[in-house]
Write an enzyme that holds these catalytic residues in place. Structure first.
Site, short mmCIF file in Angstrom:
data_model
loop_
_atom_site.label_atom_id
_atom_site.label_comp_id
_atom_site.label_asym_id
_atom_site.label_seq_id
_atom_site.Cartn_x
_atom_site.Cartn_y
_atom_site.Cartn_z
N SER A 192 -24.16 1.09 -11.58
CA SER A 192 -24.81 0.88 -10.28
C SER A 192 -24.80 2.14 -9.42
CB SER A 192 -24.09 -0.25 -9.52
OG SER A 192 -24.61 -0.33 -8.20
N LYS A 215 -26.78 -13.35 -9.00
CA LYS A 215 -27.54 -13.59 -7.77
C LYS A 215 -27.80 -15.07 -7.49
CE LYS A 215 -29.97 -9.20 -7.45
NZ LYS A 215 -31.24 -8.52 -7.27
N ASP A 246 -33.90 -8.24 -1.15
CA ASP A 246 -34.71 -7.63 -2.21
C ASP A 246 -36.20 -7.58 -1.87
OD1 ASP A 246 -32.75 -6.89 -4.04
OD2 ASP A 246 -32.73 -8.85 -5.03
N GLY A 270 -39.83 -12.92 -12.81
CA GLY A 270 -38.38 -13.11 -12.82
C GLY A 270 -37.80 -13.10 -11.42
N GLY A 271 -36.50 -12.81 -11.33
CA GLY A 271 -35.80 -12.86 -10.05
C GLY A 271 -36.40 -11.92 -9.01
N ARG A 307 -45.30 -12.77 -19.26
CA ARG A 307 -45.24 -12.99 -20.71
C ARG A 307 -45.07 -14.48 -21.01
NH1 ARG A 307 -40.23 -10.25 -23.66
NH2 ARG A 307 -39.17 -11.64 -22.20
N ARG A 347 -43.26 -19.62 -16.58
CA ARG A 347 -42.48 -19.03 -15.48
C ARG A 347 -43.39 -18.59 -14.34
NH1 ARG A 347 -37.84 -14.71 -16.84
NH2 ARG A 347 -36.57 -15.32 -15.06
N GLY A 391 -39.65 2.91 -7.71
CA GLY A 391 -38.68 1.85 -7.41
C GLY A 391 -37.48 2.30 -6.58
#
Ligand SMILES: NC(=O)c1ccc[n+]([C@@H]2O[C@H](COP(=O)([O-])OP(=O)(O)OC[C@H]3O[C@@H](n4cnc5c(N)ncnc54)[C@H](OP(=O)(O)O)[C@@H]3O)[C@@H](O)[C@H]2O)c1
Length: 287
Positions: free
Chosen positions: A20, A71, A107, A133-134, A156, A160, A249
Protein backbone atom coordinates in the site's frame (compact mmCIF):
# COMPACT_ATOMS: atom_id res chain seq x y z
CA UNK A 1 8.51 12.69 12.60
CA UNK A 2 9.02 12.22 16.35
CA UNK A 3 6.88 9.47 17.88
CA UNK A 4 5.97 10.32 21.45
CA UNK A 5 3.72 8.95 24.19
CA UNK A 6 0.82 11.03 22.95
CA UNK A 7 1.22 10.41 19.21
CA UNK A 8 -2.15 9.60 17.62
CA UNK A 9 -2.36 6.46 15.49
CA UNK A 10 -4.04 6.07 12.12
CA UNK A 11 -3.70 3.15 9.75
CA UNK A 12 -4.94 0.91 7.00
CA UNK A 13 -6.49 -2.57 7.37
CA UNK A 14 -6.02 -4.87 4.37
CA UNK A 15 -4.67 -8.22 3.27
CA UNK A 16 -2.17 -8.12 1.71
CA UNK A 17 -1.28 -4.55 2.62
CA UNK A 18 2.51 -4.25 2.52
CA UNK A 19 2.34 -2.84 -1.04
CA UNK A 20 0.00 0.00 0.00
CA UNK A 21 1.13 3.53 -0.84
CA UNK A 22 -1.22 5.06 1.75
CA UNK A 23 1.31 5.05 4.63
CA UNK A 24 3.82 7.03 2.54
CA UNK A 25 1.19 9.44 1.27
CA UNK A 26 -0.61 9.98 4.60
CA UNK A 27 2.55 10.30 6.72
CA UNK A 28 3.93 12.92 4.33
CA UNK A 29 0.68 14.89 4.71
CA UNK A 30 0.58 14.48 8.52
CA UNK A 31 4.14 15.73 8.80
CA UNK A 32 3.55 18.66 6.44
CA UNK A 33 0.52 19.70 8.53
CA UNK A 34 2.56 19.42 11.75
CA UNK A 35 0.18 16.86 13.24
CA UNK A 36 1.34 14.59 16.06
CA UNK A 37 0.01 11.46 14.35
CA UNK A 38 1.42 8.44 12.57
CA UNK A 39 -0.20 6.19 9.90
CA UNK A 40 0.66 2.47 9.81
CA UNK A 41 -0.26 -0.54 7.65
CA UNK A 42 -1.95 -3.46 9.46
CA UNK A 43 -2.15 -6.82 7.70
CA UNK A 44 -5.52 -8.14 8.89
CA UNK A 45 -6.65 -11.68 8.05
CA UNK A 46 -10.37 -12.17 7.33
CA UNK A 47 -10.97 -14.16 10.51
CA UNK A 48 -9.32 -11.43 12.60
CA UNK A 49 -11.27 -8.51 11.16
CA UNK A 50 -13.72 -8.36 14.09
CA UNK A 51 -10.83 -8.24 16.59
CA UNK A 52 -8.97 -5.66 14.52
CA UNK A 53 -12.03 -3.38 14.47
CA UNK A 54 -12.47 -3.82 18.23
CA UNK A 55 -8.84 -2.80 18.62
CA UNK A 56 -9.61 0.59 17.04
CA UNK A 57 -11.72 1.33 20.09
CA UNK A 58 -9.53 -0.49 22.63
CA UNK A 59 -6.31 1.18 21.47
CA UNK A 60 -8.01 4.53 20.85
CA UNK A 61 -6.84 4.73 17.25
CA UNK A 62 -8.04 7.93 15.57
CA UNK A 63 -9.27 6.03 12.54
CA UNK A 64 -8.28 3.72 9.72
CA UNK A 65 -8.63 3.14 6.01
CA UNK A 66 -9.99 -0.22 4.93
CA UNK A 67 -8.92 -1.90 1.70
CA UNK A 68 -9.20 -5.21 -0.16
CA UNK A 69 -10.64 -7.61 0.97
CA UNK A 70 -12.41 -5.97 3.94
CA UNK A 71 -14.40 -3.05 2.50
CA UNK A 72 -17.73 -4.90 2.64
CA UNK A 73 -17.07 -7.33 5.50
CA UNK A 74 -16.14 -4.57 7.94
CA UNK A 75 -19.62 -3.02 7.92
CA UNK A 76 -21.19 -5.45 10.40
CA UNK A 77 -18.66 -4.45 13.07
CA UNK A 78 -19.29 -0.70 12.89
CA UNK A 79 -21.71 1.44 14.96
CA UNK A 80 -22.81 3.54 12.01
CA UNK A 81 -22.34 3.66 8.24
CA UNK A 82 -23.07 6.91 6.46
CA UNK A 83 -23.57 8.45 3.00
CA UNK A 84 -22.17 6.69 -0.06
CA UNK A 85 -20.84 3.86 2.12
CA UNK A 86 -24.39 2.99 3.16
CA UNK A 87 -25.74 3.08 -0.40
CA UNK A 88 -22.83 1.08 -1.85
CA UNK A 89 -22.34 -1.32 1.07
CA UNK A 90 -18.63 -0.55 1.11
CA UNK A 91 -16.47 1.28 3.67
CA UNK A 92 -12.93 2.55 3.06
CA UNK A 93 -12.64 4.94 6.02
CA UNK A 94 -13.44 4.46 9.72
CA UNK A 95 -13.51 7.32 12.20
CA UNK A 96 -13.29 6.58 15.92
CA UNK A 97 -15.69 9.26 17.12
CA UNK A 98 -15.20 9.10 20.92
CA UNK A 99 -15.55 5.32 20.88
CA UNK A 100 -18.29 5.27 18.24
CA UNK A 101 -17.00 3.68 15.02
CA UNK A 102 -18.38 5.43 11.95
CA UNK A 103 -17.86 4.12 8.40
CA UNK A 104 -17.50 6.27 5.28
CA UNK A 105 -16.62 5.70 1.64
CA UNK A 106 -14.46 8.27 -0.11
CA UNK A 107 -13.69 6.15 -3.21
CA UNK A 108 -16.37 7.38 -5.62
CA UNK A 109 -16.27 10.99 -4.50
CA UNK A 110 -12.46 10.86 -4.61
CA UNK A 111 -12.66 9.66 -8.20
CA UNK A 112 -15.02 12.45 -9.26
CA UNK A 113 -12.83 15.03 -7.53
CA UNK A 114 -9.84 13.73 -9.49
CA UNK A 115 -11.79 14.50 -12.68
CA UNK A 116 -12.71 17.96 -11.42
CA UNK A 117 -9.03 18.63 -10.67
CA UNK A 118 -8.39 17.98 -14.37
CA UNK A 119 -11.22 20.29 -15.42
CA UNK A 120 -13.67 17.53 -16.36
CA UNK A 121 -17.29 18.43 -15.60
CA UNK A 122 -19.71 15.49 -15.68
CA UNK A 123 -22.99 17.31 -16.16
CA UNK A 124 -24.65 16.27 -19.41
CA UNK A 125 -21.83 13.84 -20.27
CA UNK A 126 -22.23 10.33 -21.73
CA UNK A 127 -20.15 7.99 -19.58
CA UNK A 128 -18.99 4.46 -20.34
CA UNK A 129 -17.78 2.41 -17.36
CA UNK A 130 -15.79 -0.80 -17.89
CA UNK A 131 -16.16 -3.13 -14.91
CA UNK A 132 -18.83 -3.52 -12.27
CA UNK A 133 -16.83 -4.38 -9.15
CA UNK A 134 -16.40 -2.55 -5.86
CA UNK A 135 -14.67 0.51 -7.29
CA UNK A 136 -17.20 0.82 -10.12
CA UNK A 137 -20.09 0.90 -7.62
CA UNK A 138 -18.75 3.94 -5.77
CA UNK A 139 -17.71 5.68 -8.98
CA UNK A 140 -21.12 5.20 -10.63
CA UNK A 141 -22.90 6.56 -7.54
CA UNK A 142 -20.68 9.65 -7.40
CA UNK A 143 -21.11 10.27 -11.14
CA UNK A 144 -24.89 9.91 -10.90
CA UNK A 145 -24.98 12.82 -8.45
CA UNK A 146 -23.31 15.08 -11.07
CA UNK A 147 -26.24 14.65 -13.49
CA UNK A 148 -24.57 13.05 -16.51
CA UNK A 149 -26.69 12.44 -19.61
CA UNK A 150 -26.17 8.66 -19.52
CA UNK A 151 -24.12 5.90 -17.93
CA UNK A 152 -23.37 2.66 -19.77
CA UNK A 153 -21.80 -0.27 -17.95
CA UNK A 154 -19.89 -3.04 -19.65
CA UNK A 155 -18.68 -5.98 -17.59
CA UNK A 156 -17.18 -9.38 -18.31
CA UNK A 157 -19.85 -11.00 -16.13
CA UNK A 158 -23.09 -9.42 -17.42
CA UNK A 159 -25.11 -10.29 -14.28
CA UNK A 160 -22.85 -8.05 -12.20
CA UNK A 161 -23.47 -5.09 -14.52
CA UNK A 162 -27.22 -5.73 -14.25
CA UNK A 163 -26.95 -5.86 -10.43
CA UNK A 164 -25.18 -2.52 -10.44
CA UNK A 165 -27.91 -1.02 -12.63
CA UNK A 166 -30.65 -2.33 -10.32
CA UNK A 167 -28.91 -0.86 -7.28
CA UNK A 168 -29.07 2.66 -8.72
CA UNK A 169 -32.17 2.34 -10.91
CA UNK A 170 -34.27 5.51 -11.01
CA UNK A 171 -31.70 7.59 -9.12
CA UNK A 172 -31.30 11.13 -10.43
CA UNK A 173 -33.30 10.17 -13.56
CA UNK A 174 -30.14 9.36 -15.50
CA UNK A 175 -30.40 6.96 -18.45
CA UNK A 176 -28.49 3.78 -17.56
CA UNK A 177 -27.85 0.62 -19.55
CA UNK A 178 -25.63 -2.47 -19.54
CA UNK A 179 -23.94 -3.77 -22.68
CA UNK A 180 -21.82 -6.87 -23.40
CA UNK A 181 -18.05 -6.69 -22.80
CA UNK A 182 -17.11 -7.20 -26.45
CA UNK A 183 -15.59 -4.98 -29.11
CA UNK A 184 -18.69 -4.82 -31.30
CA UNK A 185 -20.98 -3.64 -28.51
CA UNK A 186 -18.32 -1.32 -27.11
CA UNK A 187 -17.52 0.25 -30.49
CA UNK A 188 -21.21 1.16 -30.94
CA UNK A 189 -21.38 2.93 -27.58
CA UNK A 190 -17.94 4.50 -27.83
CA UNK A 191 -19.08 6.57 -30.82
CA UNK A 192 -21.34 8.43 -28.38
CA UNK A 193 -19.11 8.49 -25.29
CA UNK A 194 -17.63 11.62 -23.70
CA UNK A 195 -15.84 9.86 -20.83
CA UNK A 196 -14.56 6.29 -20.80
CA UNK A 197 -13.49 4.83 -17.43
CA UNK A 198 -11.59 1.62 -16.86
CA UNK A 199 -12.35 0.17 -13.43
CA UNK A 200 -11.07 -3.35 -14.22
CA UNK A 201 -7.54 -4.39 -13.19
CA UNK A 202 -6.61 -4.91 -16.87
CA UNK A 203 -3.46 -2.91 -17.67
CA UNK A 204 -2.12 -3.24 -14.14
CA UNK A 205 1.51 -4.32 -13.77
CA UNK A 206 1.65 -8.06 -14.43
CA UNK A 207 -1.84 -8.18 -16.01
CA UNK A 208 -2.76 -8.20 -19.67
CA UNK A 209 -3.52 -4.75 -21.16
CA UNK A 210 -7.05 -3.57 -21.89
CA UNK A 211 -7.43 -3.48 -25.67
CA UNK A 212 -10.27 -1.33 -26.97
CA UNK A 213 -11.23 0.15 -30.36
CA UNK A 214 -10.48 3.62 -28.99
CA UNK A 215 -10.57 5.30 -32.42
CA UNK A 216 -14.38 5.10 -32.24
CA UNK A 217 -14.43 7.73 -29.49
CA UNK A 218 -15.40 11.19 -30.69
CA UNK A 219 -12.92 14.04 -30.75
CA UNK A 220 -12.63 15.64 -27.31
CA UNK A 221 -13.45 12.45 -25.41
CA UNK A 222 -11.64 11.77 -22.13
CA UNK A 223 -10.12 8.38 -21.23
CA UNK A 224 -9.62 7.62 -17.56
CA UNK A 225 -8.04 4.61 -15.86
CA UNK A 226 -8.24 3.97 -12.13
CA UNK A 227 -5.30 1.55 -12.31
CA UNK A 228 -2.25 3.52 -11.09
CA UNK A 229 0.54 0.96 -11.28
CA UNK A 230 1.87 1.86 -13.86
CA UNK A 231 0.74 5.49 -13.80
CA UNK A 232 0.45 5.50 -17.60
CA UNK A 233 -1.32 2.25 -18.45
CA UNK A 234 -1.24 0.86 -22.02
CA UNK A 235 -4.83 2.15 -22.38
CA UNK A 236 -3.82 5.71 -21.46
CA UNK A 237 -0.74 5.59 -23.68
CA UNK A 238 -2.84 4.51 -26.65
CA UNK A 239 -5.50 7.13 -25.93
CA UNK A 240 -2.86 9.84 -25.67
CA UNK A 241 -1.38 8.71 -28.99
CA UNK A 242 -4.80 9.18 -30.58
CA UNK A 243 -5.07 12.69 -29.17
CA UNK A 244 -7.56 12.12 -26.35
CA UNK A 245 -7.24 13.72 -22.94
CA UNK A 246 -6.28 11.12 -20.31
CA UNK A 247 -6.61 10.94 -16.53
CA UNK A 248 -4.56 8.47 -14.48
CA UNK A 249 -5.51 6.59 -11.31
CA UNK A 250 -3.12 8.46 -9.02
CA UNK A 251 -5.61 11.33 -8.83
CA UNK A 252 -8.28 9.04 -7.35
CA UNK A 253 -5.81 7.52 -4.89
CA UNK A 254 -4.80 10.98 -3.66
CA UNK A 255 -8.31 12.44 -3.54
CA UNK A 256 -9.85 9.51 -1.65
CA UNK A 257 -6.91 9.65 0.78
CA UNK A 258 -7.25 13.43 1.18
CA UNK A 259 -10.95 13.02 2.02
CA UNK A 260 -10.13 10.35 4.65
CA UNK A 261 -7.46 12.66 6.10
CA UNK A 262 -10.03 15.43 6.43
CA UNK A 263 -12.55 13.10 8.13
CA UNK A 264 -9.93 12.16 10.76
CA UNK A 265 -8.26 15.52 11.31
CA UNK A 266 -10.66 18.21 10.08
CA UNK A 267 -7.74 19.61 8.06
CA UNK A 268 -7.31 19.77 4.28
CA UNK A 269 -4.05 18.01 3.46
CA UNK A 270 -1.51 19.19 0.85
CA UNK A 271 -2.69 17.14 -2.14
CA UNK A 272 0.19 18.22 -4.40
CA UNK A 273 2.68 16.79 -1.91
CA UNK A 274 0.65 13.57 -1.60
CA UNK A 275 0.67 13.15 -5.38
CA UNK A 276 4.42 13.85 -5.60
CA UNK A 277 5.15 11.23 -2.94
CA UNK A 278 3.03 8.61 -4.74
CA UNK A 279 4.52 9.36 -8.18
CA UNK A 280 8.05 9.17 -6.75
CA UNK A 281 7.34 5.83 -5.07
CA UNK A 282 5.79 4.43 -8.25
CA UNK A 283 8.71 5.57 -10.39
CA UNK A 284 11.18 3.96 -7.97
CA UNK A 285 9.24 0.69 -8.31
CA UNK A 286 9.62 0.92 -12.10
CA UNK A 287 13.41 1.13 -11.97
N1 LIG B 1 -6.95 4.61 -8.13
C1 LIG B 1 -7.49 4.20 -7.02
O1 LIG B 1 -7.48 4.90 -5.99
C2 LIG B 1 -8.18 2.87 -6.97
C3 LIG B 1 -9.16 2.61 -5.99
C4 LIG B 1 -9.81 1.38 -5.98
C5 LIG B 1 -9.45 0.41 -6.93
N2 LIG B 1 -8.48 0.68 -7.84
C6 LIG B 1 -8.13 -0.33 -8.85
O2 LIG B 1 -9.29 -0.67 -9.57
C7 LIG B 1 -9.27 -2.02 -9.97
C8 LIG B 1 -10.58 -2.70 -9.60
O3 LIG B 1 -10.74 -2.71 -8.19
P1 LIG B 1 -12.11 -3.26 -7.53
O4 LIG B 1 -11.94 -3.09 -6.07
O5 LIG B 1 -13.30 -2.71 -8.21
O6 LIG B 1 -12.00 -4.83 -7.90
P2 LIG B 1 -13.20 -5.89 -7.99
O7 LIG B 1 -14.30 -5.55 -7.05
O8 LIG B 1 -12.54 -7.22 -7.89
O9 LIG B 1 -13.78 -5.72 -9.49
C9 LIG B 1 -12.99 -6.00 -10.61
C10 LIG B 1 -13.79 -5.73 -11.89
O10 LIG B 1 -12.91 -5.95 -12.99
C11 LIG B 1 -13.44 -6.99 -13.83
N3 LIG B 1 -12.34 -7.83 -14.30
C12 LIG B 1 -11.39 -8.44 -13.54
N4 LIG B 1 -10.54 -9.14 -14.33
C13 LIG B 1 -10.98 -8.98 -15.62
C14 LIG B 1 -10.54 -9.45 -16.87
N5 LIG B 1 -9.46 -10.25 -16.98
N6 LIG B 1 -11.23 -9.09 -17.98
C15 LIG B 1 -12.32 -8.28 -17.88
N7 LIG B 1 -12.79 -7.80 -16.71
C16 LIG B 1 -12.12 -8.14 -15.59
C17 LIG B 1 -14.37 -7.77 -12.96
O11 LIG B 1 -15.32 -8.40 -13.81
P3 LIG B 1 -16.19 -9.67 -13.32
O12 LIG B 1 -17.40 -9.11 -12.63
O13 LIG B 1 -16.50 -10.37 -14.59
O14 LIG B 1 -15.30 -10.48 -12.40
C18 LIG B 1 -14.98 -6.67 -12.09
O15 LIG B 1 -15.98 -5.97 -12.76
C19 LIG B 1 -8.02 -2.62 -9.31
O16 LIG B 1 -7.00 -2.65 -10.27
C20 LIG B 1 -7.66 -1.63 -8.23
O17 LIG B 1 -6.28 -1.60 -7.97
C21 LIG B 1 -7.86 1.89 -7.91
Amino acid sequence: MEIRGDTGVLGIFGHPVSHSLSPLMQNAALEACGLNMVYLAFDVDREELCNAVRAIRALKLIGVNVTIPHKEGVIKYLDEVVGDALICGSVNTILNDKGRLRGFSTDGEGYVRSLAEEGVDLEGKRVLVLGAGGAAKGIVLAILKRRPRSITISNRTPERAEDLLKRFEGMERVKMEAIPFDHEALAGVMKRTDLLINTTPLGMEGREPLRLPLHHLPEGAVVSDIVYKPVKTPLLKEAEGLGYKTIDGVGMLVEQGAMSFEIWTGIRPPKGLMRDVVIKALSELDT
